[in-house]
Write an enzyme that holds these catalytic residues in place. Structure first.
Site, PDB file in Angstrom:
ATOM      1  CE1 TYR A 146      -3.314   2.962   0.508  1.00 14.25           C
ATOM      2  CE2 TYR A 146      -3.808   1.993   2.712  1.00 14.25           C
ATOM      3  CZ  TYR A 146      -3.906   2.909   1.715  1.00 14.25           C
ATOM      4  OH  TYR A 146      -5.120   3.786   1.784  1.00 14.25           O
TER       5      TYR A 146
ATOM      6  CE  LYS B   6      -6.172   1.819  -1.378  1.00 14.41           C
ATOM      7  NZ  LYS B   6      -7.179   1.943  -0.347  1.00 14.41           N
TER       8      LYS B   6
END
Length: 285
Positions: A133, A161
């Site tokens: 992330y 992400k």
């Protein structure tokens, strides 16, 4: 085919009178499951995990997994103390989830070699696939492209992400092909998917979910005009939902629809009255 594609919902954590509203949370999961989403991200930024106790986090994850009824669920993990984060990753490895989404260590702004060591240590310990992330806006440190390409060699690091806001990095990762690229900047999802990105973990897809799913499916099959038309339709709502700190606008919109109470935990505040009126008008259109 990797599970890390399509439209994923980074679920909000509904509250009612200060407590987690598990009934509303389960109802949200059921609603999105029926709308055709690919999976769920639990305890990400949108879920306000920093405001939850450890027991509340575990209970939220359990509710989501039960309600998902077999759809993939990944769990968010954040921290900056390697031993504590590793312990959390080990415990999550015992849960019936499909991956762990991990941010760079926040606040301390380590050098890139430290980031490689951090993610490698956690990936070595994890029984589940890892989704990186990359959200420098919140962590204070960007994961550079060379670092991401190094980490892509680890067999358990399978997706990202992507919230770094760099189209060049996004394209380079897509062309490299080892990581599935799921955009987390909702206003960039159309461009990312047009470049060949796998999908999005999109807070805005809490609303008009079916249309987000249809947009991804159109672009995945090469129907650019159809996908573009859906994106243009969604732009006014998307812009409104990212105009104030997440997840306040999303929670306000869900409250307008009667799905949850419009509650956040301090220091997060509810969306402004002006934005709430704008959202009500957009949702009524």
């Amino acid at each position: 085919m990797s599970i890390f594609s399509g439209i994923w919902i980074p679920l909000v954590t509904p509250f009612q009178a200060g407590a987690v509203d598990h009934r509303a949370l389960a109802a949200l999961v059921a609603r999105y499951r029926g709308a055709g989403v690919a999976g769920f991200a639990a305890l990400g930024t949108t879920g306000e995990p920093a405001s939850l106790t450890d027991d509340e986090q575990d209970a939220v994850l359990a509710t989501i997994v039960r309600a998902a009824e077999g759809l993939p669920v990944i769990a968010g993990v954040a921290g900056n103390q390697v031993a504590a984060v590793r312990e959390r990753v080990l415990r999550l490895g015992e849960q019936p989830i499909d991956g762990v989404m991990i941010t760079a260590p926040y606040y301390i702004r380590p050098q890139q070699s430290g980031i490689v060591d951090y993610f490698s240590t956690l990936a070595d310990a994890s029984a589940k696939p890892i989704v990186i992330y990359d959200i420098p806006y919140r962590t204070g440190v960007r994961i550079e492209l060379d670092t991401l390409l190094t980490l892509a060699a680890h067999p358990r690091i399978q997706a990202i992400k992507d919230c770094a806001g760099s189209p060049e990095t996004t394209l380079a990762l897509i062309l490299d092909g080892r990581l599935q690229v799921l955009t987390g900047n909702d206003d960039a999802m159309f461009a990312s998917m047009c470049m060949g990105g796998a999908g999005a973990i999109a807070a805005t897809a809490h609303l008009r979910t079916e249309r987000f799913v249809e947009m991804h499916r159109a672009l995945a099959r090469g129907a650019l005009e159809e996908g573009r038309a859906i994106h243009h339709e969604l732009v006014p709502l998307l812009r409104a939902l990212v105009s104030e700190p997440n997840p306040a606008p999303v929670k306000a919109a869900l409250a307008i629809e009667g799905r949850i109470a419009n509650e956040l935990r301090a220091p997060m505040m509810r969306a402004s009255d002006e934005l709430t009126r704008e959202l009500a008008a957009l949702l009524a259109a």
